[in-house]
Each structure stands twice: as C-alpha cells, then as structure tokens.
Design a protein around this motif. Sequence first.
Motif, PDB file in Angstrom:
ATOM      1  N   ALA A 439       0.849  -1.196   0.000  1.00 43.45           N
ATOM      2  CA  ALA A 439       0.000   0.000   0.000  1.00 43.45           C
ATOM      3  C   ALA A 439       0.884   1.246   0.000  1.00 43.45           C
ATOM      4  CB  ALA A 439      -0.916  -0.009   1.217  1.00 43.45           C
ATOM      5  N   ARG A 440       1.947   1.207   0.780  1.00 46.96           N
ATOM      6  CA  ARG A 440       2.832   2.380   0.856  1.00 46.96           C
ATOM      7  C   ARG A 440       3.453   2.651  -0.516  1.00 46.96           C
ATOM      8  NH1 ARG A 440       5.609   1.119   5.296  1.00 46.96           N
ATOM      9  NH2 ARG A 440       3.923   2.022   6.510  1.00 46.96           N
ATOM     10  N   ALA A 441       3.804   1.579  -1.197  1.00 49.26           N
ATOM     11  CA  ALA A 441       4.404   1.765  -2.527  1.00 49.26           C
ATOM     12  C   ALA A 441       3.357   2.304  -3.506  1.00 49.26           C
ATOM     13  CB  ALA A 441       4.954   0.434  -3.027  1.00 49.26           C
ATOM     14  N   ALA A 442       2.080   1.919  -3.315  1.00 47.66           N
ATOM     15  CA  ALA A 442       1.043   2.344  -4.263  1.00 47.66           C
ATOM     16  C   ALA A 442       0.711   3.826  -4.114  1.00 47.66           C
ATOM     17  CB  ALA A 442      -0.220   1.503  -4.059  1.00 47.66           C
ATOM     18  N   GLN A 443       0.869   4.378  -2.892  1.00 48.91           N
ATOM     19  CA  GLN A 443       0.545   5.799  -2.643  1.00 48.91           C
ATOM     20  C   GLN A 443      -0.834   6.171  -3.199  1.00 48.91           C
ATOM     21  OE1 GLN A 443       2.369   8.334  -0.868  1.00 48.91           O
ATOM     22  NE2 GLN A 443       3.186   6.410  -0.087  1.00 48.91           N
ATOM     23  N   ALA A 444      -1.839   5.348  -2.868  1.00 49.08           N
ATOM     24  CA  ALA A 444      -3.181   5.583  -3.405  1.00 49.08           C
ATOM     25  C   ALA A 444      -3.861   6.761  -2.708  1.00 49.08           C
ATOM     26  CB  ALA A 444      -4.021   4.318  -3.211  1.00 49.08           C
ATOM     27  N   ARG A 445      -4.652   7.522  -3.505  1.00 45.74           N
ATOM     28  CA  ARG A 445      -5.505   8.569  -2.926  1.00 45.74           C
ATOM     29  C   ARG A 445      -6.757   7.859  -2.424  1.00 45.74           C
ATOM     30  NH1 ARG A 445      -6.739  11.554  -8.056  1.00 45.74           N
ATOM     31  NH2 ARG A 445      -6.549   9.396  -8.730  1.00 45.74           N
ATOM     32  N   MET A 446      -6.907   7.771  -1.110  1.00 45.55           N
ATOM     33  CA  MET A 446      -7.981   6.955  -0.553  1.00 45.55           C
ATOM     34  C   MET A 446      -9.166   7.823  -0.151  1.00 45.55           C
ATOM     35  SD  MET A 446      -8.776   3.884  -0.065  1.00 45.55           S
ATOM     36  CE  MET A 446      -7.168   3.370  -0.638  1.00 45.55           C
ATOM     37  N   ILE A 447     -10.345   7.455  -0.663  1.00 44.76           N
ATOM     38  CA  ILE A 447     -11.553   8.202  -0.320  1.00 44.76           C
ATOM     39  C   ILE A 447     -12.172   7.566   0.930  1.00 44.76           C
ATOM     40  CG2 ILE A 447     -13.801   8.968  -1.151  1.00 44.76           C
ATOM     41  CD1 ILE A 447     -12.728   8.263  -4.031  1.00 44.76           C
ATOM     42  N   PHE A 448     -12.292   8.351   1.975  1.00 43.60           N
ATOM     43  CA  PHE A 448     -12.972   7.895   3.188  1.00 43.60           C
ATOM     44  C   PHE A 448     -14.355   8.551   3.168  1.00 43.60           C
ATOM     45  CE2 PHE A 448      -8.525   7.362   4.040  1.00 43.60           C
ATOM     46  CZ  PHE A 448      -8.444   6.207   4.808  1.00 43.60           C
ATOM     47  N   ALA A 449     -15.392   7.723   2.917  1.00 37.71           N
ATOM     48  CA  ALA A 449     -16.715   8.293   2.619  1.00 37.71           C
ATOM     49  C   ALA A 449     -17.377   8.926   3.833  1.00 37.71           C
ATOM     50  CB  ALA A 449     -17.614   7.203   2.047  1.00 37.71           C
ATOM     51  N   GLU A 450     -17.072   8.419   5.022  1.00 33.62           N
ATOM     52  CA  GLU A 450     -17.869   8.823   6.184  1.00 33.62           C
ATOM     53  C   GLU A 450     -17.102   9.771   7.098  1.00 33.62           C
ATOM     54  OE1 GLU A 450     -18.007   4.679   6.479  1.00 33.62           O
ATOM     55  OE2 GLU A 450     -20.190   4.615   6.658  1.00 33.62           O
ATOM     56  N   GLY A 451     -16.880  10.985   6.558  1.00 32.82           N
ATOM     57  CA  GLY A 451     -16.064  11.973   7.278  1.00 32.82           C
ATOM     58  C   GLY A 451     -16.736  12.542   8.503  1.00 32.82           C
ATOM     59  N   LEU A 542     -18.956   7.744  -6.845  1.00 34.66           N
ATOM     60  CA  LEU A 542     -18.846   8.508  -8.106  1.00 34.66           C
ATOM     61  C   LEU A 542     -17.451   9.111  -8.250  1.00 34.66           C
ATOM     62  CD1 LEU A 542     -22.391  10.118  -8.038  1.00 34.66           C
ATOM     63  CD2 LEU A 542     -21.477   8.677  -9.885  1.00 34.66           C
ATOM     64  N   MET A 543     -16.918   9.614  -7.148  1.00 38.43           N
ATOM     65  CA  MET A 543     -15.534  10.133  -7.205  1.00 38.43           C
ATOM     66  C   MET A 543     -14.594   9.043  -7.721  1.00 38.43           C
ATOM     67  SD  MET A 543     -14.945  12.120  -3.591  1.00 38.43           S
ATOM     68  CE  MET A 543     -13.189  12.347  -3.849  1.00 38.43           C
ATOM     69  N   LEU A 544     -14.764   7.850  -7.133  1.00 41.58           N
ATOM     70  CA  LEU A 544     -13.875   6.735  -7.503  1.00 41.58           C
ATOM     71  C   LEU A 544     -14.062   6.364  -8.972  1.00 41.58           C
ATOM     72  CD1 LEU A 544     -11.862   4.550  -6.547  1.00 41.58           C
ATOM     73  CD2 LEU A 544     -13.811   3.126  -5.958  1.00 41.58           C
ATOM     74  N   ALA A 545     -15.342   6.300  -9.390  1.00 42.13           N
ATOM     75  CA  ALA A 545     -15.624   5.898 -10.776  1.00 42.13           C
ATOM     76  C   ALA A 545     -14.995   6.875 -11.761  1.00 42.13           C
ATOM     77  CB  ALA A 545     -17.133   5.828 -10.988  1.00 42.13           C
ATOM     78  N   HIS A 546     -14.868   8.143 -11.350  1.00 40.05           N
ATOM     79  CA  HIS A 546     -14.299   9.156 -12.239  1.00 40.05           C
ATOM     80  C   HIS A 546     -12.799   9.336 -12.057  1.00 40.05           C
ATOM     81  CE1 HIS A 546     -18.527  10.034 -12.818  1.00 40.05           C
ATOM     82  NE2 HIS A 546     -18.171  10.719 -13.892  1.00 40.05           N
ATOM     83  N   GLY A 547     -12.198   8.478 -11.263  1.00 41.76           N
ATOM     84  CA  GLY A 547     -10.743   8.566 -11.090  1.00 41.76           C
ATOM     85  C   GLY A 547     -10.323   9.729 -10.207  1.00 41.76           C
ATOM     86  N   HIS A 548     -11.261  10.255  -9.384  1.00 36.88           N
ATOM     87  CA  HIS A 548     -10.888  11.345  -8.483  1.00 36.88           C
ATOM     88  C   HIS A 548     -10.444  10.816  -7.125  1.00 36.88           C
ATOM     89  CE1 HIS A 548     -13.751  13.690 -11.274  1.00 36.88           C
ATOM     90  NE2 HIS A 548     -12.514  13.758 -11.704  1.00 36.88           N
ATOM     91  N   GLY A 549     -10.052   9.587  -7.122  1.00 31.46           N
ATOM     92  CA  GLY A 549      -9.514   8.886  -5.966  1.00 31.46           C
ATOM     93  C   GLY A 549      -9.155   7.509  -6.490  1.00 31.46           C
ATOM     94  N   ASP A 550      -8.296   6.785  -5.755  1.00 30.84           N
ATOM     95  CA  ASP A 550      -7.868   5.464  -6.264  1.00 30.84           C
ATOM     96  C   ASP A 550      -8.535   4.308  -5.544  1.00 30.84           C
ATOM     97  OD1 ASP A 550      -5.933   6.713  -7.967  1.00 30.84           O
ATOM     98  OD2 ASP A 550      -4.741   7.066  -6.160  1.00 30.84           O
ATOM     99  N   GLY A 551      -9.170   4.602  -4.405  1.00 32.92           N
ATOM    100  CA  GLY A 551      -9.815   3.533  -3.648  1.00 32.92           C
ATOM    101  C   GLY A 551     -10.841   4.162  -2.730  1.00 32.92           C
ATOM    102  N   LEU A 552     -11.750   3.329  -2.218  1.00 33.76           N
ATOM    103  CA  LEU A 552     -12.841   3.861  -1.391  1.00 33.76           C
ATOM    104  C   LEU A 552     -13.057   2.957  -0.184  1.00 33.76           C
ATOM    105  CD1 LEU A 552     -15.503   5.406  -0.741  1.00 33.76           C
ATOM    106  CD2 LEU A 552     -16.610   4.077  -2.533  1.00 33.76           C
TER     107      LEU A 552
END
Length: 755
Positions: A439-451, A542-552
Amino acid sequence: MAPKNRITPEEALSYHLNPVPGKYEINASKPMATQRDLSLAYSPGVAVPVEAIAERPETAYDYTTKGNMVAVVSNGTAILGLGNLGALASKPVMEGKAVLFKRFADVNAIDIELDTEDPDEIIKAVSLMGPTFGGINLEDIKAPECFIIEQRLKEIMDIPVFHDDQHGTAVICAAGLINALELTGKKLEDCRIVLNGAGAAGIACLELLKTMGARHDNCIMCDTKGVIYQGRTEGMNQWKSAHAARTEARTLEDAMRGADVFLGVSAKGAVTPAMVEAMAPNPVIFAMANPDPEITPEEAQAVRPDAIVATGRSDYPNQVNNVLGFPYLFRGALDIHARAINDEMKIACAHALARLAREDVPDEVAMAYGRKLSFGRDYIIPTPFDPRLIYVIPPAVARAGMNTGVARRPIIDMAAYELSLKSRMDPTASILQGIHARARAAQARMIFAEGDDPRVLRAAVAYQRAGLGKALVVGREQDVHEKLTAEGLADAVREIEVVNAANTRHLGDYKDFLYARLQRKGFDRHDVHRLAARDRHVFSALMLAHGHGDGLVTGATRKSAHVLQLINHVFDASAADGAVGITAVLHRGRIVLIGDTLVHEWPEEEDLADIAERGVAVARGLGLEPRVAFLSFSTFGYPVSERATKMHRAPRVLDARGVDFEYDGEMTVDVALNAEQMSHYPFCRLSGPANVLVVPARHSASISVKLMQEMAGATVIGPILTGVDKPVQICSTVSTVNDILNMAVIAACRLGSAR
Ligand SMILES: NC(=O)C1=CN([C@@H]2O[C@H](COP(=O)(O)OP(=O)(O)OC[C@H]3O[C@@H](n4cnc5c(N)ncnc54)[C@H](OP(=O)(O)O)[C@@H]3O)[C@@H](O)[C@H]2O)C=CC1
Ligand SMILES: CC(=O)C(=O)O
Ligand SMILES: [Mg+2]
C-alpha cells in the motif's frame, strides 16, 4: 528521500497506551482447563521435573522455558542516543527489544530494569538470575561501566551474556561495511576510518573492524572532546586508550578530511555537511545514532551524491541497526544451548548478513517490502522484515558456535534445523507487513466516505501519516474540523483534504453518469441529484468511478447490505456481476480466507466455484499458495443430505473450468484445517490444510467469522469486496480505527479489484 513514515508524539503515546499499557503480555503454552491440567502443571505433577532438574541440571532446557528465554537488562544510563534517563524510562525500549526478539526470532524475552549505576550491583543481580534464562542481553548501559559488567558476567555465568549496543551494533556495522566497500571497490585494510562516539557501540565497532582487517593506524576515534590521540589525558579510559591514534588531527573536522569511512555512534547532528564534503571519493557514511542520526541522508547526499549513506532508522534505506543481529544471534545460540556468544559466532553473523544482501532478492521479500530490492548503494544490508533472516542467520551462528566448542547440544541435522526455523515464524505477521508495504508503494488517494465519523477521521489521518498515500475525506469542512479537534488531532485539519458535493467541480459529471446508469431503473433527474449530492456513499463511489480517488472505504456507519446497495448504483457490485466478499481470519500464526461473507446469500454450485476463484485471487495477492475446501457438515458424501449436494458438486464445476489451484470437497471444517483428520481420506486432493474455505451460505460465513472473533480473539480483515472494477472496501459498523485503516490498506493494494 525524506522519511515518509512520519509519526507524531501522540501516535507514539497512543501506541504504547492502547489497548493495554505496554507492549507485551505472557501467555500459557500448556492447557490449564481441568483438574488434571492443574495436577500436572502444579502440585503434585510439577514435583517430577523439579527432581529431574535437581539431578540433571541440563534437563532444565527440556522441562522449563529456560532454553528459549532471554533477559533484556538495562539500567537506563545510555537509552538510545537520549542519554542517562534512568532505569524506569528505559522500560519502553527494553519492552520493545523483548517484542523484537519474539517477532523476529520467536525468542521469549523479558525486560528487567535495574535501578542502579553501580556495576557491582548489576553484576550481582544479573548473575543471580542465571537459572531463569538461556541468555542475557545487556542493553543501553553506558560505557565504560558496560565493559566491566559484561566482562565479569561472561566470566561467572554459564549462558551467553551479550551487550547488544557493543556487539550487535558492531556485527551489523561490519556487515554493512563489507558490502559498502565492495560497491566502492575499496579494501577494509586500506580505508581511512573515522569513528565518532567512543562508548559501548563505538569501541566494539572499531574492535571488530580491526579484527576483520582494518589497520590501527588508519582508524581515528573521536568523542565529545575530539580526536582520541596518543598522549591525550582528558576524558580518557583504558578502552579509549587502546584505540588512541598517532595523528595531528584534533577535531572531528580534521579527522574527516580525506576519510573513506565515517561511522557515527554518538549523537544527533554531530556531523556537518562541510565535514562530509571533505571526505575521500565515494565515501561511506553510517550515521547510526538513534533516534536521530549524526547527519541525515538528505544532508549528506546534497553535498556528496557519491556517498553511500546508512542510518539506524527504519524510514530511510540502509538501516544499520542491531535489530538485524540480536534476535538471530540469540536464536542460533539458544538452539545449541550455548555457553557463550563468541567472536566467531558474531563474525559468522556479519558475513551471513552481508551475503544475504548480495543475493537475488526473491519476490516474496519484494512483496513483503513493497518494492524490488537489489544489491546496490540503497540496499547494502537486508531489511529487518526480510523473512529469510530467520532461517539463514541462526544456522550460521549455530555452526560457528559448534565449531568453536560452546555448544552444549550440537545440532546434528542442519537441514532439518533450517526447516524448523522456516516454520517457526508466524506467517500472518509478514502478510500484514506485506500488504502495508505494498500500500505504501502504491501511494493511493484513498476516499474515506464517512467523514462525520471520528473513527473514520482517525483512520484517514493515520493512513496519511503512515505514508500510505493521500486521504480524501468526504464531509463538511466545519464538521470535520470540529471532530478532528475533539479527537486531539487539530493539526491534522490542514493535512487531509475534505471533499463534498458543494466544493467539487465535478458534480454535474457525476450526476450525468449516474442518470445514464439509473434512468431505466425508475430514477429521475431529481432522484439522481439527491443521491449524488446528498448520499456520501454514492458521492464517494462517483468520485472513484471518475478517477478522483484510487480507492474507497465506507460502511463504518451503516449496515453493509445497505451500503452495498448504494455502491451498486455506481458500480456493478452485485452477486450477478460476480462480486464476492472474502474475509481473512488470522489466528495463532494461521490465516484462512472465508467466502462469501458479503454478497451471495445462498450461492449455487456455479457461484460457489466463482467464490473459490475470487478467494484464490486474494490468497495469491497475500502471497499464499491457495488450497480450497468446499465446506459442509458432511465429508465426501457422508452423511447424505440435500443441503450438502451443492458443496459436493462445486468441485466438479472447477474440474470443468480446468483451474490451476488445489481444491476439494465437500468436507467438514476440521478435515479441511487439520492434516491428521485429512489423512483419513487419502484420496483427498489437497496437499495440506486448506486456506481458502468456501462455505454454503452467507449466514454460515458470518457465524464462523464472528465465532472466531468473539471466542478465539482472532484478527479479522474484511469482508474484502472482490470482483468489482475499482477498489471499494466496506467496513462494518463495529469496525475499530485499526479495522478501517486495514480496509484502506486492502483497497490501496487492490487485493480484490480488477483495476
Ligand atoms: N544503530 C544502532 O544499531 C545502534 C546505535 N547506537 C547509537 O549510538 C549512540 C551511542 O550509544 P552507546 O555507545 O550505547 O552510548 P555510550 O553512552 O556508551 O557512548 C556514547 C559515546 O558517544 C560520545 N558522544 C556523545 N555525543 C557526542 C558528540 N556530539 N560528539 C562526539 N562524541 C559524542 C560519548 O563521548 P564521551 O566519551 O566523551 O562522553 C561517548 O563516547 C547512541 O546514539 C545510540 O542510539 C547504539 C547502539 C546501536
Ligand atoms: C539500536 C540501539 O540499540 C540503540 O540505539 O541503542
Ligand atoms: Mg541500545
């Protein structure tokens, strides 16, 4: 190369405080449930080994914990590079060393902090503890007292006494230097070496290097008063005098001019860029002071790009730290019931470590570390999480011990010993380490839905601060701000990005996309607006589907079935689409994957075969060789039941598909997991206990997982949603911060997703 893995003081304190104070506990290794157990463990049964040991003391290694038990002893006079902060303050470090012994070499270690600076009192106390332990690891006791204490204890005790800061450091430093010099094409005997810090670590490092060929006249040692030259009287002792150099140099700066090697075991910031600049071509710089090095790799390489730089820290490449030594030196020594750890064993350890770093790094190591490693300037020494260390280093140490006569019980079958070392370690630890590293190597932009959930916010902050990637939190800025502040994380407000329907430019695109998917399912524009703008699960998807994050990551605040329904508006994540939930259950060194724990209510035989294939993909992603069992309450047709039929048929579906993994069934769970039970069915096609368990229905999956969690305290990761285009992971309403973080890690390394 700035350190990515930043930790805050609050995180460090919370790690030590929660869930219980300190870093380890003691567990019984024998059953203690019945009256009979009590009679065996305690009176009267215990009298039998007592008498056996009284008659033949060496049997203490057979009947007690002695042979796998080490004392980590300190008085806190040189805690890392923090100085003399006393015995009590040294306890976190000593508990830490005890945990490292266990984690890396399965040695049981206990910390003992002695509240005295008087060497005689320490010698007396430790020598009296001899019967309890198979070895003594002295730690963070300052020089010169440490030399007197170790020497005397070695004379009077009949078990290994080893001062880690001296010899552990020296061994690792020597291993790293062998390789660094190989890369620079220099010979140890020709090198001009400057060592800063004439204490426990420094004296031992220089002594070992001289034993290995470094020339006395080429070595200059410095301390707080500068160069230790012949004739100096200030701040001297007999151990420093032995290394006094014939030189005109008086300061560290003088000494470093033209030097090939700098070794620092002194204190933070003791070296300046100007000193490094003045070194010879291709200089080797080991800045080993902890927690902060004498000079950082960034500073050193800014002025000398040709330098090979190592530190004692785990967040830079080339960690020259005694953690690579003491667990394995003691493992090898304990396994031959050694009387001592001698120079030959230390040198064997240094050479074995140096050799290991030069070997081709197998994929499993790359997987565990998160990037491909190959011998070179940024990889001169194995990484602490290299799973080969446990079966490569102790045999080298044990062999050297046997050849030099310190073994009470020599190992006869070395090949069997290496095998036993391989199976000794808990594979689950390296699996978790592996997914975190990936995961550290992937450096994914992670969407946390329940802020709006404090657990989610804490997980998001931890995700980002652990250097895993960028955390995108869906919520209202003001609310996130207030909740983070209430959690004591006000400073994280500036670090994480808060996203919502009001502050995105993309809402229009999201709504068009959603309308296109839902218009023929009874949703009008108004419904779509409500979903996209107001439902955070849908918005995040929707953010994820549009590539505005790499994981959810979502699901911490609502039941997973509801969340899955909402996600299905955006992704094809239903049973019919091939989505499957796989849960990893980790317990006592074993890992099993159970499916389907999320999507299929009552899978039929084709679905069961799909579930098996998804489970296998996750197993392989974790580095496991998959073996699938289709579970039931019957085994290979008995007892006959309509309910077991589909489990009986599912393997045939896989037969028809011609898959490339082992599978069989139906069988009961004990047959699947227990080699002895399985052996009663010699025709069974599994070559060992199953690690992917396909269960008949979602309710049985849920019952099994929760039973393991509640009754056995198993670690549960998942359900991992697989078979969906993009990484979406759904936690549960009872998830802890750590569970949520683990789900983010799973999403970041794309364990279940196609893209
Ligand atoms: N990477 C690793 O694996 C290890 C690293 N270390 C690190 O090495 C350092 C020393 O530990 P240890 O040997 O146990 O401690 P000691 O207390 O035994 O020795 C410290 C030595 O460092 C000298 N020193 C302190 N500050 C300076 C300075 N600014 N410039 C020059 N010399 C200095 C002291 O000089 P004086 O004699 O004049 O007081 C003394 O000789 C610590 O930072 C520790 O974290 C230690 C063990 C393992
Ligand atoms: C690593 C270690 O033992 C020290 O810094 O003291
Ligand atoms: Mg130490």
